[in-house]
Enzyme design. Structure first.
Site, PDB file in Angstrom:
ATOM      1  N   LYS A   2       0.843  -1.197   0.000  1.00 21.01           N
ATOM      2  CA  LYS A   2       0.000   0.000   0.000  1.00 21.01           C
ATOM      3  C   LYS A   2       0.880   1.249   0.000  1.00 21.01           C
ATOM      4  O   LYS A   2       1.991   1.237   0.550  1.00 21.01           O
ATOM      5  CB  LYS A   2      -0.870   0.045   1.266  1.00 21.01           C
ATOM      6  CG  LYS A   2      -1.898  -1.052   1.418  1.00 21.01           C
ATOM      7  CD  LYS A   2      -2.613  -0.897   2.758  1.00 21.01           C
ATOM      8  CE  LYS A   2      -3.625  -2.009   3.001  1.00 21.01           C
ATOM      9  NZ  LYS A   2      -4.816  -1.842   2.162  1.00 21.01           N
ATOM     10  N   ARG A  43      -9.995 -11.832   2.775  1.00 21.97           N
ATOM     11  CA  ARG A  43     -10.901 -12.896   2.320  1.00 21.97           C
ATOM     12  C   ARG A  43     -10.216 -14.261   2.344  1.00 21.97           C
ATOM     13  O   ARG A  43     -10.884 -15.287   2.435  1.00 21.97           O
ATOM     14  CB  ARG A  43     -11.434 -12.569   0.930  1.00 21.97           C
ATOM     15  CG  ARG A  43     -10.426 -12.587  -0.190  1.00 21.97           C
ATOM     16  CD  ARG A  43     -10.898 -11.838  -1.404  1.00 21.97           C
ATOM     17  NE  ARG A  43     -10.960 -10.398  -1.150  1.00 21.97           N
ATOM     18  CZ  ARG A  43     -11.449  -9.505  -2.013  1.00 21.97           C
ATOM     19  NH1 ARG A  43     -11.923  -9.912  -3.183  1.00 21.97           N
ATOM     20  NH2 ARG A  43     -11.466  -8.226  -1.711  1.00 21.97           N
TER      21      ARG A  43
END
Length: 462
Positions: free
Chosen positions: A243, A317
């Site tokens: 990020k 996830r």
């Protein structure tokens, strides 16, 4: 048994006292009608007080004392049901009794209690000095239970990762289990591979603190099985798909799903609901090292489905997939998973309105009604079958990051849905777990979302 608190706080409620001063919480129309009393209304008029939402006017007494206060609810109190949170920070020290008609007393009292919160682990704590006297007709234990749960979620999310990594989250999880007499088990490090939790291990293996799956069981066998699963990514660098710095600033909150699940579990156990409760938290840190998982890797999940890694920043996830598959093996009546999963959910609904996904119409209807009753906003988004093709990969069963960037919250939910099949009902909550702007009942920082509505629904199952 008293509710568990991560940080001990003084309860802001006291029994009704004859010495308590009155604070009249009124709308402009009620003030004009004299519902605060003739003397107080005259003083308000002389002072130019209009009962705008959140405004406070102190009433003078004899000899320089206080006689009470008037608090403005605004013209539409239902728009801000927890406006009385401001009272907790505005009222002078002492005991106060709330005179209110336009809002239910329970909502006003809950707002007051929520407004007392401040995160003081790293500074001198702010003392609670204003106390709200609550009549014995009100469920004070229920109010305190809710406050304790919300404050637990806020504290966990607000704590920086140097003090809330997988080891510390494990310690808090264990403390809550011990407090309520729950059975505790843990699968840590390389044992995850031996016990067939490859995706949890994959995401967390690059961290200095070992990845783990935390489990507690509580309640009575033979009752409704309710399983809560919370995403516990204690910090998310994005992995090798790193990020930018600005996107990492709030990544201590990426375990907000775990924080909210623990808060909800504490409410269920403290209320002694007659359920068979199971709580699962995969706790990891998505770090960067020579051992980090890579874009293009393919891993087999606990369920047997293979997953192609198309973005290492779509790690939540992955750990939820193994945890949900494990939860589903027990064929519970209800699985709830909570996760700070997608930016797409924030783009669609903003930070204060969490979406949820389920195929069960009765569950969706019950949650919608509970959200309205509790003023705990939720919004259902569809598990649109037309997008199922987007979660398929070219050389694996699934991709963790569909290309194109559209409908990201839905495709993430569809990915998770592939790991649930035996449970009677399942719902996925894509929460933000953060208040980016100050509210009457909440400071900027970590926030509990959906747990009051969920508790109301789950209480109907016991």
């Amino acid at each position: 048994m008293a509710p568990f608190q991560f940080i001990e706080r003084l309860v802001p409620f006291r029994p009704m006292s004859a010495d308590a001063l009155s604070v009249y919480a009124v709308t402009p129309a009620e003030l004009e009608a004299g519902l605060a009393g003739s003397a107080a209304s005259s003083w308000a008029k002389a002072a130019g007080f209009k009962a705008d939402a959140g405004n406070l006017l102190l009433l003078p007494g004899e000899g320089g004392t206080l006689a009470g206060a008037i608090f403005g609810l605004g013209a539409n109190p239902s728009d801000q049901p927890f406006i009385c949170g401001k009272l907790a920070r505005q009222l002078p020290a002492g005991e106060w009794r709330l005179e209110i008609q336009a809002l239910a007393f329970e909502k006003a009292a809950l707002g007051f209690g929520l407004g007392t919160y401040s995160f003081d682990s790293y500074r001198t704590p702010k003392a609670v000095e204003a106390f709200l006297c609550v009549p014995d007709t009100i469920d004070i234990a229920g109010l305190e239970r809710t406050l304790s749960a919300v404050f637990l979620a806020r504290d966990l999310v607000n704590t920086p990762t140097n003090d809330m990594g997988p080891d510390r989250l494990d310690a808090v999880f264990s403390s809550i289990a011990a407090h309520y007499g729950a059975t505790l088990s843990k699968i840590i490090g390389e044992e995850l591979l031996a016990r067939n939790f490859p995706l949890i291990h994959t995401v967390g293996r690059a961290s200095a603190q070992a990845p783990r799956l935390l489990e507690m069981r509580w309640g009575r066998k033979g009752t409704r099985k309710v399983t809560l699963v919370g995403k516990g990514v204690c910090f998310d660098t994005g992995g090798l798909d790193i990020k930018p710095a600005s996107s990492m600033l709030l990544m201590k909150k990426d375990m907000g799903g775990a924080a909210n699940v623990l808060a909800l579990a504490s409410m269920i156990m403290d209320a002694e609901l007659d359920l068979d409760l199971r709580v699962l938290v995969p706790a990891v840190e998505n770090s960067i090292s020579a051992d980090a998982f890579r874009p293009g890797d393919i891993y087999r999940s606990r369920k047997g489905l293979t997953v192609q890694i198309d973005n290492t920043d779509a790690e939540g996830r992955l750990i939820l997939a193994d945890a949900l598959a494990f939860a589903d093996e027990d064929a519970p009546d209800l699985i709830i998973d909570m996760a700070t999963l997608t930016g797409a959910a924030r783009v669609a609904l903003g930070p204060d309105l969490p979406p949820f996904f389920t195929d069960d119409e009765a569950l969706a209807a019950s949650l919608a009604l509970a959200a309205i009753a509790e003023d705990d906003p939720l919004w259902r988004l569809p598990l649109f079958k037309g997008y199922e093709k987007d979660v398929r990969a070219r050389v694996a069963d699934l991709t963790n990051a569909p290309s194109g960037g559209m409908a990201g919250a839905i495709t993430a939910a569809l990915f998770l849905k592939r790991f649930v099949g035996e449970a009677t009902c399942w719902a996925h909550f894509d929460i933000y777990a953060w208040s980016p702007a100050e509210k009457p009942h909440a400071a900027i920082g970590g926030e509990a979302q959906a747990i009051r509505a969920l508790f109301r629904h789950i209480a109907t199952l016991s």
